[in-house]
Design an enzyme around this catalytic site. Structure first.
Site, PDB file in Angstrom:
ATOM      1  N   HIS A   7       1.389  -0.850   0.153  1.00  0.00           N
ATOM      2  CA  HIS A   7       0.312   0.291   0.114  1.00  0.00           C
ATOM      3  C   HIS A   7       0.965   1.501  -0.246  1.00  0.00           C
ATOM      4  CE1 HIS A   7       0.620  -0.332   4.587  1.00  0.00           C
ATOM      5  NE2 HIS A   7       0.230   0.847   4.667  1.00  0.00           N
ATOM      6  N   GLU A  43      -7.521   5.193   9.852  1.00  0.00           N
ATOM      7  CA  GLU A  43      -7.808   4.949   8.314  1.00  0.00           C
ATOM      8  C   GLU A  43      -8.331   3.916   7.426  1.00  0.00           C
ATOM      9  OE1 GLU A  43      -5.151   0.639   9.108  1.00  0.00           O
ATOM     10  OE2 GLU A  43      -4.501   2.342  10.371  1.00  0.00           O
ATOM     11  N   GLN A  60      -3.924   3.464   1.532  1.00  0.00           N
ATOM     12  CA  GLN A  60      -4.181   3.619   2.796  1.00  0.00           C
ATOM     13  C   GLN A  60      -4.509   4.628   3.160  1.00  0.00           C
ATOM     14  OE1 GLN A  60      -0.559   3.061   5.557  1.00  0.00           O
ATOM     15  NE2 GLN A  60      -2.311   1.531   7.033  1.00  0.00           N
ATOM     16  N   HIS A  84       4.015   7.004   3.370  1.00  0.00           N
ATOM     17  CA  HIS A  84       4.742   6.324   3.453  1.00  0.00           C
ATOM     18  C   HIS A  84       4.181   5.607   1.862  1.00  0.00           C
ATOM     19  CE1 HIS A  84       1.408   4.459   6.052  1.00  0.00           C
ATOM     20  NE2 HIS A  84       2.073   3.500   5.543  1.00  0.00           N
ATOM     21  N   GLU A 134       7.770   1.142   5.155  1.00  0.00           N
ATOM     22  CA  GLU A 134       6.740   0.017   5.972  1.00  0.00           C
ATOM     23  C   GLU A 134       7.309  -1.412   5.270  1.00  0.00           C
ATOM     24  OE1 GLU A 134       2.444  -0.837   7.962  1.00  0.00           O
ATOM     25  OE2 GLU A 134       3.198   0.870   6.841  1.00  0.00           O
TER      26      GLU A 134
END
Length: 153
Positions: A7, A43, A60, A84, A134
């Site tokens: 994502h 989220e 996301q 991110h 991430e």
């Protein structure tokens, strides 16, 4: 080790309005929504596409639920936008160790809970070309990414 893009995290001031914009403009629907108290965010996962292994790629959307959250600080400094990128892996512990052995700082000593029951670890942006990165292991084990809505635990 890393299997695909899981994502892209997007920081926003108003999750509902942003999700509506992605629905109207791109046709993306919210596949999952939750509040992550540890990270201080509300989220929504918007499914972009699926893959043959039953996984999907998501956007996301992240809205802070408290002023001291990392996303709130990001919004104060940068405004809305990409926060991110996340890569799927079948083994978040192994991937973090392998990447850490290459001199990249792993920000989480041990994986922590992520969206949709996943396990996650973050890498320091200064060691990743300025991008907060991430690592995501889907709920239920291997496969490298979040499961589609309804297939995660």
């Amino acid at each position: 080790m890393l299997t695909r893009i899981d994502h892209v995290g997007i920081a926003c001031f108003d999750l509902d309005a942003t999700a509506d914009m992605y629905r109207r403009v791109h046709g993306f629907e919210v596949a999952h929504e939750e509040v992550n108290e540890e990270q201080g965010v509300r989220e929504a996962m918007l499914r972009v596409n699926g893959t043959d292994d039953g996984h999907a790629t998501y956007l996301q959307l992240l809205e802070p639920v408290r002023e001291d959250s990392p996303v709130a600080r990001f919004l104060a400094r940068h405004g809305e936008g990409v926060h991110h990128i996340a890569f799927g892996t079948g083994d978040v512990v192994g991937a973090a160790a392998e990447i850490g052995a290459k001199g990249v700082r792993v920000l989480d000593e041990a994986p922590r809970p992520g969206s949709m029951g996943s396990s996650i670890a973050f890498l320091h942006p200064k060691d990743c070309g300025g991008v907060l990165t991430e690592l995501v292991q889907a709920a239920g084990g291997s496969g490298g990414a979040h499961r589609e809505a309804g297939t995660a635990e």
